[in-house]
Write a protein that holds these residues in place. Sequence first.
Motif, short mmCIF file in Angstrom:
data_model
loop_
_atom_site.label_atom_id
_atom_site.label_comp_id
_atom_site.label_asym_id
_atom_site.label_seq_id
_atom_site.Cartn_x
_atom_site.Cartn_y
_atom_site.Cartn_z
N PRO A 1 0.82 -1.21 0.00
CA PRO A 1 0.00 0.00 0.00
C PRO A 1 0.86 1.26 0.00
CG PRO A 1 0.08 -0.92 2.21
CD PRO A 1 0.80 -1.89 1.30
N SER A 2 0.31 2.34 -0.57
CA SER A 2 1.02 3.61 -0.58
C SER A 2 0.77 4.35 0.73
CB SER A 2 0.56 4.47 -1.75
OG SER A 2 -0.83 4.75 -1.64
N ASN A 3 1.71 5.18 1.13
CA ASN A 3 1.59 5.96 2.38
C ASN A 3 1.59 7.43 2.04
OD1 ASN A 3 1.68 6.46 5.26
ND2 ASN A 3 3.77 7.18 4.90
N THR A 4 0.53 8.15 2.46
CA THR A 4 0.44 9.57 2.15
C THR A 4 1.30 10.38 3.11
OG1 THR A 4 -1.48 9.82 3.59
CG2 THR A 4 -1.90 9.38 1.26
N THR A 5 1.72 11.53 2.65
CA THR A 5 2.54 12.42 3.47
C THR A 5 1.66 13.16 4.47
OG1 THR A 5 4.05 12.75 1.63
CG2 THR A 5 4.16 14.36 3.41
N PRO A 6 2.08 13.26 5.72
CA PRO A 6 1.27 14.01 6.70
C PRO A 6 1.20 15.49 6.33
CG PRO A 6 3.41 13.43 7.64
CD PRO A 6 3.30 12.70 6.34
N THR A 7 0.16 16.15 6.78
CA THR A 7 -0.08 17.55 6.45
C THR A 7 -0.03 18.41 7.71
OG1 THR A 7 -1.49 16.92 4.60
CG2 THR A 7 -1.67 19.19 5.36
N ILE A 8 0.68 19.53 7.61
CA ILE A 8 0.75 20.50 8.71
C ILE A 8 -0.16 21.67 8.37
CG2 ILE A 8 2.23 22.09 9.99
CD1 ILE A 8 4.55 20.18 9.47
N PHE A 9 -1.00 22.06 9.31
CA PHE A 9 -1.90 23.20 9.13
C PHE A 9 -1.43 24.34 10.04
CE2 PHE A 9 -4.27 19.30 8.44
CZ PHE A 9 -4.83 19.51 7.18
N ALA A 10 -0.94 25.41 9.44
CA ALA A 10 -0.44 26.55 10.22
C ALA A 10 -0.57 27.81 9.38
CB ALA A 10 1.01 26.33 10.63
N ASP A 11 -1.02 28.89 10.00
CA ASP A 11 -1.21 30.17 9.31
C ASP A 11 -0.28 31.22 9.90
OD1 ASP A 11 -3.26 29.18 7.69
OD2 ASP A 11 -4.75 29.52 9.27
N ASN A 12 0.00 32.23 9.08
CA ASN A 12 0.80 33.36 9.56
C ASN A 12 0.09 34.03 10.73
OD1 ASN A 12 2.59 32.83 7.49
ND2 ASN A 12 1.69 34.33 6.10
N GLN A 13 0.88 34.54 11.67
CA GLN A 13 0.31 35.10 12.89
C GLN A 13 0.86 36.50 13.15
OE1 GLN A 13 -2.05 33.53 14.73
NE2 GLN A 13 -1.99 31.79 13.30
N SER A 14 0.07 37.26 13.90
CA SER A 14 0.50 38.57 14.39
C SER A 14 0.28 38.58 15.89
CB SER A 14 -0.31 39.69 13.72
OG SER A 14 0.07 40.95 14.25
N ILE A 15 1.35 38.84 16.66
CA ILE A 15 1.25 38.83 18.11
C ILE A 15 1.73 40.16 18.66
CG2 ILE A 15 1.59 36.33 18.20
CD1 ILE A 15 4.45 36.85 19.13
N HIS A 16 1.31 40.48 19.88
CA HIS A 16 1.72 41.71 20.52
C HIS A 16 3.05 41.51 21.24
CE1 HIS A 16 -1.76 44.23 19.71
NE2 HIS A 16 -2.52 43.16 19.92
N ILE A 17 3.84 42.54 21.21
CA ILE A 17 5.15 42.50 21.82
C ILE A 17 5.02 42.27 23.32
CG2 ILE A 17 5.32 44.97 22.29
CD1 ILE A 17 8.22 44.84 21.30
#
Length: 508
Positions: free
Chosen positions: A195-211
């Motif tokens: 069987p074939s094995n799919t590549t895992p997926t990372i879900f992450a978005d750009n962020q803006s945080i306060h200093i």
Amino acid sequence: MNNRMAPKWNKKMTIALASVGLVGSIGTGVFFAYNETASEKAGHQAEEKVKTASNSNIDRLFKEDKSEKKDNAKKDVLQGILEKEKESNAQFASIIKGEDGSEELSSSEIALDVINTLPTDSDIILNTNQPTQTVTPIPLNVVPMDNPTPTVPIIDDNGAIEEPAYIEPPVIDGGGDDGGDSGGSGDDVIVDPEPSNTTPTIFADNQSIHIGGNFNPYNYATASDNEDGDLTSSIQVISNNVNPDKEGTYTVTYMVTDSVGKSSESSISIEVVNDAPILHVVDNQISVGDVFNPMEGVSAYDTEDGDVTSRVDVVGNNVDNQNPGTYEVTYKVTDSFGKSSTETIQVQVVNDKPTIVAKDQELNVGDTFDPLEGVTAADKQDGDLTSNVQVVANDVDTTQAGTYHVTYVVEDSAGGQTEKTVTIHVKEKNTAPEILMDTNTINLHVGDQPDWMVGVTATDEEDGSLTDAIAVDVANVDLTTPGTYKVVYQVTDSGGLTTTKEVPVTVE
């Protein structure tokens, strides 16, 4: 071809492959020399086709089969052939002799059998359910059920070909009429069981945080895999240059690996922002001489630091509270991370005008009128300015009834002026009202309840009849006791003049 025929086919195929292996390794000329009775023409045809079959199929099988076992098998076959190259025709015939004791095959028959048995690219047709069939070369790991994947012959120490055990390959029903479950006309095919094995997926978005905040890169990424499901807990941060105490744009790189070792990476940008503090200041107005406090009513707030009013500085202030004018005050506030804001307001210094106290009046013809009587003036800065009040207009004539006006002006020490006009009403001289009665005395008996207004009237030259305005005072009259008493009548006109009349009352 059904599964019951597979062992017999496999044996035949083994013999064919052995022949091709021998021919391909030793050389087609040597192979055909084993049977000198074969026709020369058949030998040449077999030689050419065996070469083609050997190059296009057998070598390809060895090349595409990457397992260590089959590589070793290939080496064993070649080595065995070289070692047995000089053996007799009888020994070779015994190798390929059938187990059922059937008589030996001639070399030409074997070669022709090989030629007819081995499939070539042009002979293989993969049947599909499409209306038009196309001729497509079949990959080595997918072949028609009628031609199962041949096994590579292995030669033992005695030079005999070992017949490997038959292994049932996995089958996909092509929908044909060969006993499959599905309808259609396609041939069953054997597929690669791995069987074939799919590549895992990372879900992450750009962020803006306060200093200044606590930064945890794991709060901004999740991961999943078709085979393993949720892999968020397996995420690794392999790169992170974020400085949460300094403004800027940074990068975080994540990596996740599934249970079979397949990995993926993903990067996001982290923007560290420092909001500038906000000053709350408004324009102001003060009077000349007022004490000016530039910090009164001033406040400041910062997203990261909260209340920063204590950090506010006055960096500019030219207010002169002694002279009227427009001035400016500039404020600056800096948060704990060095970000500043500035605001400038205007301050109006004004000179309050003095006030005049003077009221409208009503006079009678012939009255004396002093326009400054009862008039006063004052100023916030100068105090009492009554002595500075001037009459700049006065047309009052007390000898004649009419409406007149008086205008006053006062000026303070700063030059501020105030002007006010009042109205003076001069009326004809007022005469007192008159009370008229039918009798000069009132005679009563003990127990009488008289109507004290019988025969009593009142008139006024200016107002006319004032009878309804007459007030009667009988508090001193005792109607239960004989004696002489007094009743008092009183009336007032609109000009304020009052007339009073006392009448004697006798009680018998």
